[in-house]
Design a protein around this motif. Structure first.
Motif, PDB file in Angstrom:
ATOM      1  N   UNK A 174       0.802  -1.338  -0.297  1.00 59.35           N
ATOM      2  CA  UNK A 174      -0.397  -0.142   0.221  1.00 59.35           C
ATOM      3  C   UNK A 174       1.035   1.647  -0.042  1.00 59.35           C
ATOM      4  N   UNK A 175       0.419   2.236  -1.128  1.00 56.62           N
ATOM      5  CA  UNK A 175       1.436   3.261  -0.630  1.00 56.62           C
ATOM      6  C   UNK A 175       0.251   5.325  -0.794  1.00 56.62           C
ATOM      7  N   UNK A 176       1.059   5.993  -0.019  1.00 52.77           N
ATOM      8  CA  UNK A 176      -0.167   7.042  -0.362  1.00 52.77           C
ATOM      9  C   UNK A 176       0.445   8.145  -0.163  1.00 52.77           C
ATOM     10  N   UNK A 177      -0.558   9.231  -0.833  1.00 47.88           N
ATOM     11  CA  UNK A 177       0.585  10.489  -0.072  1.00 47.88           C
ATOM     12  C   UNK A 177      -0.757  11.782  -0.037  1.00 47.88           C
ATOM     13  N   UNK A 178      -0.075  12.787   0.418  1.00 52.93           N
ATOM     14  CA  UNK A 178      -1.490  14.012   0.493  1.00 52.93           C
ATOM     15  C   UNK A 178      -0.208  15.253   0.554  1.00 52.93           C
ATOM     16  N   UNK A 179      -0.453  16.149  -0.301  1.00 55.51           N
ATOM     17  CA  UNK A 179      -0.003  17.227  -1.422  1.00 55.51           C
ATOM     18  C   UNK A 179      -0.641  18.705  -0.616  1.00 55.51           C
ATOM     19  N   UNK A 180      -0.005  19.459  -0.082  1.00 62.38           N
ATOM     20  CA  UNK A 180      -0.277  21.276  -0.940  1.00 62.38           C
ATOM     21  C   UNK A 180       0.279  21.652  -1.143  1.00 62.38           C
ATOM     22  N   UNK A 181       0.057  22.713  -1.769  1.00 63.07           N
ATOM     23  CA  UNK A 181       1.261  23.803  -2.533  1.00 63.07           C
ATOM     24  C   UNK A 181       0.549  25.444  -1.933  1.00 63.07           C
ATOM     25  N   UNK A 182       1.004  26.497  -1.674  1.00 62.63           N
ATOM     26  CA  UNK A 182       0.243  28.123  -1.848  1.00 62.63           C
ATOM     27  C   UNK A 182       1.057  28.510  -2.321  1.00 62.63           C
ATOM     28  N   UNK A 183       0.513  28.565  -3.585  1.00 64.16           N
ATOM     29  CA  UNK A 183       1.053  30.024  -4.811  1.00 64.16           C
ATOM     30  C   UNK A 183       0.595  31.250  -4.841  1.00 64.16           C
ATOM     31  N   UNK A 184       1.031  31.677  -5.503  1.00 64.31           N
ATOM     32  CA  UNK A 184       1.427  33.443  -5.245  1.00 64.31           C
ATOM     33  C   UNK A 184       1.647  34.271  -6.187  1.00 64.31           C
ATOM     34  N   UNK A 185       0.888  34.748  -6.908  1.00 64.14           N
ATOM     35  CA  UNK A 185       0.706  35.514  -8.209  1.00 64.14           C
ATOM     36  C   UNK A 185       1.045  36.843  -8.172  1.00 64.14           C
ATOM     37  N   UNK A 186       2.160  37.104  -8.329  1.00 68.39           N
ATOM     38  CA  UNK A 186       2.899  38.419  -8.399  1.00 68.39           C
ATOM     39  C   UNK A 186       1.773  39.510  -9.084  1.00 68.39           C
ATOM     40  N   UNK A 187       1.899  40.046  -7.411  1.00 70.59           N
ATOM     41  CA  UNK A 187       1.249  41.331  -8.272  1.00 70.59           C
ATOM     42  C   UNK A 187      -0.391  41.733  -7.778  1.00 70.59           C
ATOM     43  N   UNK A 188      -0.939  40.116  -7.196  1.00 69.68           N
ATOM     44  CA  UNK A 188      -2.174  39.812  -7.671  1.00 69.68           C
ATOM     45  C   UNK A 188      -2.794  39.060  -6.102  1.00 69.68           C
ATOM     46  N   UNK A 189      -2.290  38.510  -5.823  1.00 72.50           N
ATOM     47  CA  UNK A 189      -2.761  37.673  -4.702  1.00 72.50           C
ATOM     48  C   UNK A 189      -1.955  36.037  -4.487  1.00 72.50           C
ATOM     49  N   UNK A 190      -2.934  35.319  -3.922  1.00 70.43           N
ATOM     50  CA  UNK A 190      -2.568  33.467  -3.328  1.00 70.43           C
ATOM     51  C   UNK A 190      -3.680  32.954  -3.740  1.00 70.43           C
ATOM     52  N   UNK A 191      -3.317  31.763  -3.534  1.00 71.61           N
ATOM     53  CA  UNK A 191      -3.932  30.721  -4.151  1.00 71.61           C
ATOM     54  C   UNK A 191      -3.128  29.442  -3.079  1.00 71.61           C
ATOM     55  N   UNK A 192      -4.639  27.847  -2.914  1.00 74.42           N
ATOM     56  CA  UNK A 192      -3.715  26.653  -2.347  1.00 74.42           C
ATOM     57  C   UNK A 192      -4.411  25.919  -3.368  1.00 74.42           C
ATOM     58  N   UNK A 193      -3.643  24.958  -3.106  1.00 76.75           N
ATOM     59  CA  UNK A 193      -3.494  23.853  -4.364  1.00 76.75           C
ATOM     60  C   UNK A 193      -3.409  22.326  -2.724  1.00 76.75           C
ATOM     61  N   UNK A 194      -4.204  22.122  -3.649  1.00 76.59           N
ATOM     62  CA  UNK A 194      -3.981  19.893  -2.424  1.00 76.59           C
ATOM     63  C   UNK A 194      -4.289  19.231  -3.748  1.00 76.59           C
TER      64      UNK A 194
END
Length: 604
Positions: free
Chosen positions: A488-508
Motif C-alpha cells: 500500500x502507498x499513499x500521499x498528501x500534498x499541499x501547494x501555496x501559490x503566489x501570483x505576484x502582484x495579484x494574490x494567493x492561491x492554495x492547491x492540494x
C-alpha cells in the motif's frame, strides 16, 4: 631422434607425457570465453530504481547506490592469466586467485571426475604423481571446456617445468633418470616452439595492457526500450466545448536508446536518445478532453516534432564520498534525480527493468514532484546512516535558453529538498518533501505549462497573464509492503501559490494505491489507485485564473485507476488499464470520463 635409446620404460614415460598433452587438449582448465570477468559499472540507487523523466517517458537507469562498492553488469571483463588457472608444484607454486582453487592432491577431490571417465587414469597420474593439475573452488575440473592455443602452450610449459624439477632434483621414485634425460632432450628439441608461444603470450599481455590503459571505457551498456500503445476514450465530454469527445481507437509508439557508461566503477554517464508519436489523452487543454486530468504517462513531448529521434537525456553521476552521490544533468529534472530516488511509490513508478508503472502520470507522482520539468540542474543525495537519506536538487526547465526570463538562474526553477526514512528491511518508507518553485511570466516548459503540475484541473495549471508565479509545496508520502503479495502507498500534498502582484492561491492533492505483485502469475502486477488530482482549493479575490475573480475549483474530481501488467518472458510485458475521472475539471456538471489504455513494452 633416431639416436635415442628406446626401451619399455621410455615408451611408458612418453605415454605419460602424451597423457599430459591429451588432458590439456581435452580437459583444459578453462577457456578464455569462460574466464572470470571483472566488472566495474553502476548499480541501482535501490533495487527498484525509478526511471529518469526524459521527455515524459520512462527510461531505465543504472545508478550507483550511496556506496563506494563496485557493482557488476557483465559488460566487459579482463581476462584472467592462464598462469592462474594451472597450479605448478612445488617450485613455482602460486596462491590461487579468482575462482581457481589450490593444488588438489587426489583425483577424488574433483566432483565432476568419475572412475568411469576415459581420462580418469591420466588425470590420476597427473594429480597424484606429478601435481600439475589444480581444480576450481567448487571442487570441479570442468574438463569439457574448449582449449585455446595459449592455454595449450601454458599447460605444456607447466608440465615440462614440472619435469625439469624432477630432472634437477634427480627424482628416482617416479621415473628412471635415463627416462628423464630422454624427456629433457625432447624438451630441448621443441624449445623453439615453446619459445614462440612464450613470445606470443608476452605480446598479448603487452597489447592487453596497452588497450586497458588507452581505452575510453570498459563499462558501456546499451539499454533499448520500445513500446506500442492502443488507446481510446470510452465515455466523456471535452470540458471546454462541452461536446462528446471522439471515441476513436489509436495505435501509437515510442522508443528510447540509452547508453550507460562508467569510467571508474563508481560513476555513471547516461545519454538517452528517444522519439515517438504517442499523444496523451490529457496532455494539454487543446487535447481530446480539454483538461490535464487523467493524463496518461506514456506521451511524447509537445515541443518536439513527432517520429524524430532526439537527444532526450544527459546525466552524469559520481560518488565523491562513499555516502554522497552527485548528479549533474543537462536534461532531466530534480524530481527524477531526488524525489524518486527511493522510490517512494515503487509499484506505480519504478525502473523499466521491473516495468512497474501506472497508466497515468498522476498515479506515479504526487503534486510536489510534478511542478518540475526536464532541463539542466544538479542534485545531491547524502546517506545519513543506513536508514535515512537526505537530498537536495536544483533544476531550471529553461536553463539552456539564454534569452531574458530564462537561463539557469534567471528563469523558471525548482529547488527541492527531501528526507526519506527506510525501515531496516526496506518494507516501509516515508518521505517529507519541500519544493520552492518560480516561473516568470509568459514562459513555457516541455510539459506545455509555464507553471503548475501538468496534471489535475485547468485552474491549478493556470497563471495570471503577465505575472510571475511563486509556489511553496509540501508533501508527505509513504509506502508499506504488507506481505510479498500486497503493498500500500499513499500521499498528501499541499501547494501555496503566489501570483505576484495579484494574490494567493492554495492547491492540494491526495491518493491511496494498492499493489498486488505476482497476481495470477509470477512476475505479474495488479494495481489500483484512487485519489484527488491537484486542484485549486482557494483563491484570494485579486486572482482570476479564468473562472472569475477569486473563483477556485468548485467541486471535487476523483481519479480511479486500475491496471494489470502481464509479463511475456523477461523482455516483453503487456499492461491494459482503465482510467475513470469523476466530475472532470472539478465540475460536477461535466459527465464522467472513462478511457482505456493498453501498453506493450519491449526491452533489449
Amino acid at each position: 631422434m633416431s639416436n635415442f635409446r628406446w626401451n619399455y620404460r621410455c615408451i611408458l614415460f612418453l605415454l605419460s607425457l602424451l597423457d599430459i598433452l591429451t588432458i590439456l587438449v581435452c580437459y583444459p582448465a578453462k577457456s578464455q570465453a569462460e574466464l572470470p570477468k571483472y566488472n566495474a559499472s553502476t548499480a541501482e540507487v535501490e533495487v527498484k530504481k525509478p526511471p529518469e523523466a526524459v521527455v515524459n517517458q520512462t527510461v531505465e537507469t543504472s545508478i550507483a547506490p550511496l556506496s563506494s562498492e563496485k557493482a557488476t553488469n557483465n559488460i566487459t571483463g579482463a581476462v584472467t592469466p592462464v598462469s592462474q588457472l594451472l597450479e605448478i608444484a612445488p617450485r613455482t607454486r602460486k596462491k590461487a586467485t579468482n575462482n581457481v582453487a589450490g593444488q588438489v592432491t587426489s583425483v577424488s577431490q574433483l566432483s565432476d571426475i568419475k572412475p568411469t571417465d576415459w581420462a580418469f587414469q591420466a588425470l590420476q597420474s597427473l594429480i597424484e604423481r606429478y601435481g600439475v593439475i589444480a581444480g576450481y573452488t567448487d571442487s570441479t575440473f570442468k574438463g569439457n571446456r574448449a582449449l585455446t592455443r595459449y592455454e595449450f602452450a601454458a599447460g605444456l610449459n607447466a608440465a615440462l617445468d614440472r619435469l625439469n624439477e624432477l630432472i634437477a632434483t634427480s627424482t628416482t621414485d617416479l621415473v628412471k633418470r635415463e627416462d628423464l634425460d630422454t624427456i629433457k632432450k625432447l624438451q630441448e628439441q621443441f624449445s623453439p616452439e615453446l619459445a614462440q608461444f612464450r613470445r606470443r603470450l608476452d605480446t598479448l599481455e603487452t597489447r592487453t595492457a596497452k588497450l586497458e590503459a588507452t581505452q575510453f571505457t570498459t563499462t558501456t551498456k546499451l539499454i533499448g526500450r520500445g513500446q506500442i500503445v492502443i488507446g481510446s476514450v470510452l465515455e466523456g465530454n471535452n470540458v471546454l466545448t462541452k461536446k462528446p469527445a471522439a471515441h476513436n481507437i489509436t495505435l501509437q509508439g515510442s522508443t528510447s536508446l540509452r547508453l550507460n557508461t562508467s569510467f571508474n566503477g563508481k560513476d555513471s554517464l547516461g545519454i538517452t536518445l528517444g522519439g515517438g508519436n504517442i499523444e496523451s489523452l490529457g496532455q494539454t487543454r487543446a487535447g481530446l478532453l480539454g483538461t490535464f486530468e487523467g493524463r496518461t504517462a506514456d506521451n511524447s513531448s509537445i515541443t518536439f516534432a513527432r517520429n524524430q529521434i532526439l537527444l532526450s537525456g544527459v546525466r552524469y553521476r559520481f560518488l565523491p564520498y562513499p555516502n554522497t552521490q552527485v548528479n549533474i544533468y543537462a536534461l532531466s529534472d530534480g524530481a527524477s534525480e531526488i524525489g524518486l530516488s527511493g522510490p517512494i511509490n515503487p509499484y506505480f513508478e519504478s525502473s523499466s527493468a521491473t516495468g512497474a508503472n501506472g497508466i497515468s502520470r498522476f498515479s506515479r507522482r504526487s503534486l510536489v514532484y510534478n511542478y518540475g520539468d526536464s532541463g539542466p540542474g544538479i542534485a545531491i543525495l547524502q546517506g545519513l546512516g543506513k536508514q535515512v537519506q537526505f537530498g537536495i536538487a536544483y533544476s531550471a526547465p529553461n536553463g539552456n535558453n539564454p534569452i531574458p526570463n530564462n537561463g539557469l538562474f534567471t528563469g523558471r526553477y525548482l529547488a527541492l529538498a527531501q528526507l526519506i526514512y527506510y525501515s531496516s528491511n526496506r518494507n516501509f518508507r516515508v518521505a517529507a518533501t519541500y519544493v520552492n518553485t518560480y516561473s516568470p511570466a509568459n514562459t513555457r516548459g516541455l510539459s506545455g505549462t509555464n507553471f503548475g503540475p501538468a496534471v489535475g484541473s485547468n485552474l491549478v495549471n493556470s497563471t495570471v497573464a503577465g505575472a510571475g508565479t511563486v509556489a511553496n509545496l509540501y508533501g508527505l508520502q509513504a509506502f508499506y509492503q504488507i506481505n510479498p503479495k500486497l503493498a500500500i502507498n499513499g500521499w498528501v500534498s499541499y501547494g501555496a501559490h503566489r501570483y505576484l502582484g495579484h494574490g494567493d492561491g492554495e492547491a492540494m492533492d491526495w491518493a491511496v494505491g494498492l499493489a498486488f505483485p505476482d497476481l495470477f502469475s509470477e512476475g505479474a502486477l495488479g494495481g489500483f489507485l484512487v485519489g484527488m488530482e491537484p486542484k485549486i482549493i482557494s483563491l484570494t479575490k485579486g486572482v482570476n485564473l479564468g473562472a472569475g475573480a477569486g473563483q477556485a475549483d468548485k467541486d471535487t474530481s476523483l481519479h480511479v485507476e486500475a491496471f494489470y501488467q502481464y509479463k511475456i518472458g523477461d523482455n516483453i510485458e503487456v499492461t491494459p488499464g482503465l482510467i475513470w475521472i469523476t466530475a472532470p475539471d472539478s465540475d460536477v456538471s461535466n459527465p464522467d470520463s472513462l478511457f482505456a489504455w493498453v501498453r506493450t513494452v519491449f526491452r533489449f
